[in-house]
Design an enzyme around this catalytic site. Structure first.
Site, PDB file in Angstrom:
ATOM      1  N   GLU A   1      62.860  18.237 -56.576  1.00  0.00           N
ATOM      2  CA  GLU A   1      62.607  17.933 -57.574  1.00  0.00           C
ATOM      3  C   GLU A   1      62.584  19.156 -58.983  1.00  0.00           C
ATOM      4  OE1 GLU A   1      59.011  15.369 -56.890  1.00  0.00           O
ATOM      5  OE2 GLU A   1      58.485  17.048 -57.247  1.00  0.00           O
TER       6      GLU A   1
ATOM      7  N   CYS B   1      53.692  23.653 -62.672  1.00  0.00           N
ATOM      8  CA  CYS B   1      54.507  24.317 -61.711  1.00  0.00           C
ATOM      9  C   CYS B   1      53.063  24.042 -59.968  1.00  0.00           C
ATOM     10  CB  CYS B   1      53.333  25.761 -61.879  1.00  0.00           C
ATOM     11  SG  CYS B   1      54.225  26.646 -63.206  1.00  0.00           S
TER      12      CYS B   1
HETATM   13  N1  SAH Z   1      58.639  30.419 -54.875  1.00  0.00           N
HETATM   14  C1  SAH Z   1      58.437  31.148 -56.269  1.00  0.00           C
HETATM   15  C2  SAH Z   1      58.744  30.392 -56.857  1.00  0.00           C
HETATM   16  C3  SAH Z   1      58.303  28.333 -57.013  1.00  0.00           C
HETATM   17  S1  SAH Z   1      56.417  28.763 -57.178  1.00  0.00           S
HETATM   18  C4  SAH Z   1      57.192  31.734 -56.589  1.00  0.00           C
HETATM   19  O1  SAH Z   1      56.261  31.877 -56.043  1.00  0.00           O
HETATM   20  O2  SAH Z   1      57.183  33.077 -57.112  1.00  0.00           O
HETATM   21  C5  SAH Z   1      56.579  28.981 -58.521  1.00  0.00           C
HETATM   22  C6  SAH Z   1      55.017  29.634 -59.411  1.00  0.00           C
HETATM   23  O3  SAH Z   1      53.732  28.416 -59.308  1.00  0.00           O
HETATM   24  C7  SAH Z   1      54.541  30.799 -58.578  1.00  0.00           C
HETATM   25  O4  SAH Z   1      54.275  31.971 -59.339  1.00  0.00           O
HETATM   26  C8  SAH Z   1      53.081  30.175 -57.881  1.00  0.00           C
HETATM   27  O5  SAH Z   1      52.316  31.000 -58.239  1.00  0.00           O
HETATM   28  C9  SAH Z   1      52.735  29.369 -58.773  1.00  0.00           C
HETATM   29  N2  SAH Z   1      51.968  28.016 -58.461  1.00  0.00           N
HETATM   30  C10 SAH Z   1      52.296  27.410 -57.378  1.00  0.00           C
HETATM   31  N3  SAH Z   1      50.707  26.247 -57.434  1.00  0.00           N
HETATM   32  C11 SAH Z   1      50.875  26.174 -58.053  1.00  0.00           C
HETATM   33  C12 SAH Z   1      49.230  25.523 -58.607  1.00  0.00           C
HETATM   34  N4  SAH Z   1      49.146  24.744 -57.885  1.00  0.00           N
HETATM   35  N5  SAH Z   1      48.889  25.904 -60.075  1.00  0.00           N
HETATM   36  C13 SAH Z   1      49.931  26.602 -61.206  1.00  0.00           C
HETATM   37  N6  SAH Z   1      50.895  27.113 -60.630  1.00  0.00           N
HETATM   38  C14 SAH Z   1      51.218  27.579 -58.980  1.00  0.00           C
END
Ligand code: SAH
Ligand code: SF4
Length: 361
Positions: A98, A344
């Site tokens: 996605e 996110c």
């Molecule tokens: N793998 C990388 C980039 C993708 S995740 C990383 O972890 O940084 C992007 C962001 O989304 C990260 O900061 C992660 O902590 C956040 N994230 C993951 N699951 C989430 C959720 N359910 N709600 C809000 N943010 C979330």
């Protein structure tokens, strides 16, 4: 599209994933200026070799017989009333990923790109993590997400590498993709407009510091309590907080850029007073801003046997106040795209089906 230009094939190389220099080598004995013409066509969003009207018909046919332009297709588009658009993209092997178009309050548009199908890091609060890991994306599959988003909206101001997957575990292909995205002969994005978010892979941060590219860096800290972090983000067991902080200091000494520390706020889990104290402590000694992300709901995710929940408004406000009181710069990420599960941590669903099921554009 001509019948001999099926985009989804695993045996013909996709030219969208080749940086200009490689494309020139790849297409020899064609002269380099031909490669440059093709490179520009791809950057402009050509859908097929037939579009490349400044190449002879004969050459276009030869190219179509030996290569494909793209290795993926847009399988579905979901529009959220808040302006967020989520694209489901089908890959040649049937996997699905996605990419998301985000619009902020001022109308600025950001493309959020994935780097892996699934993710091996397995953070307990993240939908992508709960799917497991399928494979790394190829450079073409990363570049094409940008082209797909740009076909929805031509004025992309920023790119965030924050979609599915851990970018620093796929640095080689990501580097190639970034070369292509930032080449002034082609798409021409500025590196300053690209932010890479990592869960804190120390080797990758060191590599970025030493070899670039000098993007903006965001680190998903989540919490600076070591035991809690290991529970929430299994990667922290082998990438400890003190080592992460040293790597970030090394990165800053080399790159001199402010970094972002991201903290997804999990209701009742990481918003205690001691969490704000630990986070402030971690941020001291770094030129950093803390970005708070209220957790976006994902069905079925649990922590210590209880379903995860969103933080309350008071909880968020209290945590923000505590950090500010400790002299930390804090920003808050607004919730976008929740209706299309494009926010996110909500990206998922793998695989999406067989490539034959997708409409090609
Ligand atoms: N793998 C990388 C980039 C993708 S995740 C990383 O972890 O940084 C992007 C962001 O989304 C990260 O900061 C992660 O902590 C956040 N994230 C993951 N699951 C989430 C959720 N359910 N709600 C809000 N943010 C979330
Ligand atoms: Fe992977 Fe990032 Fe999700 Fe963690 S938060 S599982 S690193 S995509």
């Amino acid at each position: 599209m001509a019948p001999d230009e099926k985009p989804l094939t695993q045996d013909k190389p996709a030219l969208s994933g080749l940086p200009l220099e490689e494309l020139e080598k790849f297409l020899t004995p064609l002269p380099p200026f031909r490669a440059r013409q093709i490179f520009r066509w791809i950057a402009r969003g050509a859908q097929s070799f037939a579009d490349m009207t400044d190449l002879s018909l004969d050459l276009r046919e030869k190219l179509a017989a030996g290569y494909t332009l793209r290795s993926s297709v847009i399988a579905a588009r979901l529009d959220d009333p808040d302006g967020t658009v989520k694209l489901k993209i089908g890959l040649a092997d049937g996997a699905g990923i996605e990419a998301v178009l985000l619009r902020d309050g001022e109308g600025r548009q950001t493309a959020c790109l994935s780097t892996q199908a699934g993710c091996p890091v397995g953070c307990v609060f993240c939908k992508t993590g709960s799917l497991g890991f399928l494979r790394n994306l190829e450079a073409s599959e990363i570049v094409e997400q940008f082209l797909a988003i740009r076909s929805v909206s031509p004025d992309i101001a920023n790119v965030v590498i924050m979609g599915m997957g851990e970018p620093l575990l796929n640095l080689e292909e990501l580097r190639k993709a970034l070369d292509i995205l930032t080449d002034s002969e082609g798409i021409g994005l500025s590196k300053r407009r690209i932010t890479l978010s990592t869960s804190g892979i120390i080797r990758g941060i060191q590599e970025l510091a030493d070899q670039g590219p000098d993007l903006r860096l965001a680190v998903s800290l989540t919490t600076a309590d070591p035991a809690l972090r290991e529970e929430l983000m299994p990667i922290a067991r082998t990438n400890s907080l003190p080592a992460l902080k040293s790597a970030l200091q090394y990165y800053q000494a080399k790159q001199g850029r402010r970094i972002t520390l991201e903290a997804v706020l999990l209701g009742g889990v990481n918003t205690r007073k001691e969490d704000s104290a630990a986070l402030a402590d971690f941020a001291h000694g770094l030129d950093a801003v803390v970005n708070l992300i209220p957790w976006n709901p994902v069905e079925g995710l649990e922590f210590r046997g209880k379903p995860l929940r969103e933080p309350g408004a008071g909880e968020i406000a209290g945590f923000t106040r505590e950090l500010a009181r400790r002299g930390i710069k804090v920003t808050r990420r607004y919730r976008k795209g929740r209706l299309v599960a494009g926010a996110c941590g909500q990206l998922g669903e793998l695989p999406t089906g067989h490539p034959g099921e997708f409409e090609t554009s």
